[in-house]
Design an enzyme around this catalytic site. Structure first.
Site: not given
Ligand code: PGA
Length: 251
Positions: A9, A11, A96, A98, A168, A174, A214
């Site tokens: 992803n 983003k 997601h 976010e 997740e 992140g 992560s």
């Molecule tokens: P990250 O994001 O690997 O940067 O923690 C994962 C995600 O949000 O899909």
């Protein structure tokens, strides 16, 4: 053999030329070391047409990071499933964290989007996960149960069997703080049991449940040994070809 899913992803990162360069590097890397698993990249909307072109004829699939549920109309700034198919997407991330936490997306909206994805030939990758406060107040299972139930409610069992659900934990995204294999496995096994109740054992067995949060080349093998993990959704570590390829080719 079960086909795991390795999804990147991207983003809100990468201009069109940067995205194409990354797609090409991944393509070349995978040519050298073929993987039996499914590799999917999720570039930002602006780069989808160019990345779709760059990946044509390659085994790498492309997905979008979100969409709206209507096929067309007066919905300023939204993107429809038909438009995503048109530029070569086969997957779409829905719900997601976010989107849920920064842009106030609701469980019901995620359900409508899942329905629309299948209606237009896209495979949804539905994300669920608890915040740190929810985990600390022992509400993790209650939260993911609500999210998965509402996202999958409009779907038939055969559809659920072919889709992807990604667990997740919000506190692991992140942050560099990855869920322990046991924490992830507890929730993924629970999700599979919950899906068996709503859509039957066959769908629960077939649905691929990913872990996200992560993930990096250093922790991928510990994650993949868990019984109910069928792949990973990677954010930060998918932005560079070498780290994403190390994840895909983990041992
Ligand atoms: P990250 O994001 O690997 O940067 O923690 C994962 C995600 O949000 O899909």
């Amino acid at each position: 053999m079960r086909r795991y899913v390795f999804a990147g992803n991207w983003k809100m990162h990468k201009t069109v030329s940067e995205a194409v360069a990354l797609a090409r590097a991944l393509r070349e890397g995978l040519d050298k070391e073929a993987t039996p698993h499914e590799v999917v990249v999720m570039p930002p909307f602006t780069a989808l047409p160019a990345v779709g072109e760059a990946l044509k004829g390659s085994p790498i699939a492309m997905g979008a990071q979100n969409m709206y549920w209507e096929r067309e109309g007066a919905f300023t700034a939204e993107i429809s499933p038909v438009m995503l198919r048109d530029v070569g997407c086969t997957y779409v991330i829905l719900g997601h964290s976010e989107r849920r936490h920064i842009f106030d997306e609701t469980d019901e909206g995620v359900g409508k989007k899942s329905r629309a994805a299948f209606d237009h030939g896209l495979t949804p990758m539905v994300c669920v996960g608890e915040t740190l406060t929810e985990r600390e107040s022992s509400r993790t299972l209650e939260v993911v149960e609500r999210q998965v139930e509402r996202a999958l409610r409009p779907l038939q069992s055969e559809e659920v069997a072919s889709m992807v659900v990604s667990y997740e934990p919000v506190w692991a995204i992140g942050t560099g703080r990855v869920a322990t294999p046991n924490q992830a496995e507890e929730v993924q096994a629970f999700l599979r049991r919950r899906i068996a109740r709503s859509h039957g054992d066959d769908a629960a067995e077939a649905v691929r449940i990913l872990y996200g949060g992560s993930v990096n080349p250093g922790n991928i093998s510990g994650i993949m040994v868990q019984a109910d993990v069928d792949g990973v959704l990677v954010g930060g570590a998918s932005l560079k070809a070498d780290s994403f390829l190390q994840i895909v080719n983990y041992r």
